[in-house]
Write a protein that holds these residues in place. Structure first.
Motif, PDB file in Angstrom:
ATOM      1  N   SER A 253       5.771  40.625  51.572  1.00  0.00           N
ATOM      2  CA  SER A 253       6.360  40.044  52.783  1.00  0.00           C
ATOM      3  C   SER A 253       7.861  39.897  52.609  1.00  0.00           C
ATOM      4  O   SER A 253       8.367  39.791  51.486  1.00  0.00           O
ATOM      5  CB  SER A 253       5.734  38.668  53.046  1.00  0.00           C
ATOM      6  OG  SER A 253       6.473  37.955  54.013  1.00  0.00           O
ATOM      7  N   ASP A 295       9.601  35.671  57.999  1.00  0.00           N
ATOM      8  CA  ASP A 295       8.383  36.435  57.730  1.00  0.00           C
ATOM      9  C   ASP A 295       8.025  37.305  58.934  1.00  0.00           C
ATOM     10  O   ASP A 295       7.773  36.800  60.026  1.00  0.00           O
ATOM     11  CB  ASP A 295       7.225  35.494  57.400  1.00  0.00           C
ATOM     12  CG  ASP A 295       6.143  36.160  56.571  1.00  0.00           C
ATOM     13  OD1 ASP A 295       5.880  37.348  56.824  1.00  0.00           O
ATOM     14  OD2 ASP A 295       5.570  35.505  55.680  1.00  0.00           O
ATOM     15  N   LYS A 297       5.412  39.158  59.007  1.00  0.00           N
ATOM     16  CA  LYS A 297       3.957  39.354  58.973  1.00  0.00           C
ATOM     17  C   LYS A 297       3.230  38.036  59.240  1.00  0.00           C
ATOM     18  O   LYS A 297       2.252  37.703  58.583  1.00  0.00           O
ATOM     19  CB  LYS A 297       3.523  39.925  57.621  1.00  0.00           C
ATOM     20  CG  LYS A 297       4.102  41.293  57.284  1.00  0.00           C
ATOM     21  CD  LYS A 297       3.620  41.748  55.920  1.00  0.00           C
ATOM     22  CE  LYS A 297       4.181  43.104  55.537  1.00  0.00           C
ATOM     23  NZ  LYS A 297       3.730  43.533  54.187  1.00  0.00           N
TER      24      LYS A 297
END
Length: 319
Positions: A253, A295, A297
């Motif tokens: 990530s 982030d 994701k």
């Protein structure tokens, strides 16, 4: 009497260049909730008061941003770690940015002034800058220099640091107790791969061993960790500092302030930390730099960090 695990939550990100790592602890807790884990109900915790409002202050020093507040924050972390160690607790420190590690190391030294501390620094970065060399002024790149009491003044590219900042830096080096907390021979890197010239010179000068990702995979993880433990066999206690950017950002990530590709995967991180814990010398582990705002994701970085946290906690309980 067996040690009791105690969580120290330090939601501070004032040592970083990017906001958001102060939310990392909450993101890890959300990851636990989504996994139907009662991890955070099992252990008592201390919440360290923060100085996050200082991000609105005008920076007095571009070479050590908000250093006066970072000194205060690291002092608070140092006190929390010291108190918990003296109460025979095993502190797992969950922090925002990596400047907090100075507070943790200082707290360990304050609790064990006669003991030699070995440090395992699992990170993409060396964190060996000082206000005299930092290109960014972000103090999360300086904690090891402060712990080593190194100014790195041999660099040709020294910053013109104001006297007030110099005094704050001196205060920083003396948190917990006066003088260096660790020596370079008792510091080992795992995964460092993104450094500046001034740090490279320091690593060479101080002869700090760096187990790069490719070396660990080529020679074997267990062999490299065993070799590292042998190098630090004279140390009385160990501290493990885990920065999530030690992991491969492309694989895991980008949910961290300074993501770097070609790092470890989380299973390698768990294996490295657990092998060190099995020595029974580890007195404190720290997790840093989860930044859910970055982030791409969802909450992936925090979810992976929680997997690591769960994986090493079981080993702590057995040792």
């Amino acid at each position: 009497m067996d040690k009791v695990i105690k969580l120290i939550k330090n939601r501070s990100d004032i040592g970083a260049g990017t906001r958001g790592s102060d939310l990392g602890i909450d993101a890890i807790e959300i990851a636990a909730i989504n996994k139907n884990s009662n991890y955070f109900n099992q252990y008592k915790f201390d919440d360290v008061k923060t100085h996050n409002q200082s991000i609105y202050d005008k920076n007095k020093s571009s070479f050590a941003k908000r250093i006066e507040h970072v000194v205060e924050q690291c002092t608070r972390v140092s006190n929390a770690v010291k108190e918990n160690l003296e109460e025979n607790n095993f502190p797992i420190v969950l922090s925002g940015d990596h400047s907090s590690a100075l507070g943790t190391i200082s707290g360990i030294k304050a609790a064990y002034p006669e003991k030699t501390i070995g440090v395992f620094w699992i990170d993409a970065h060396a964190d060996l800058h000082s206000p005299y060399t930092s290109p960014s002024g972000n103090i999360h790149g300086m904690p090891l220099s402060a712990a080593l009491s190194e100014d790195n003044l041999t660099s040709a590219n020294t910053n013109n640091v104001a006297p007030e900042t110099q005094q704050h830096w001196e205060n920083m080096k003396n948190i917990g107790c006066k003088g260096p907390k660790i020596t370079a021979e008792n510091l080992i890197y795992f995964g460092v791969r993104d450094t500046e010239e001034e740090e490279d010179k320091q690593i060479e000068k101080l002869q700090i061993k760096n187990y790069k990702v490719e070396e660990v995979r080529y020679r074997g993880l267990q062999n490299c960790v065993a070799e590292a433990l042998a190098k630090l066999e004279k140390c009385d206690v160990f501290y493990i500092s885990f920065d999530v950017d030690s992991m491969d950002c492309d694989m895991i990530s980008y949910g961290t302030g300074t993501p770097v590709p070609k790092g470890f995967d989380h299973l390698e991180i768990i294996a490295i930390i657990n092998q060190i814990i099995e020595t029974k010398k580890v007195v404190c582990v720290e997790f840093v730099e989860v930044n859910p705002l970055l982030d791409t994701k969802g909450n992936k970085m925090a979810e992976i960090a929680f997997e690591v946290l769960e994986g090493i906690t079981e080993t702590i309980k057995l040792n």
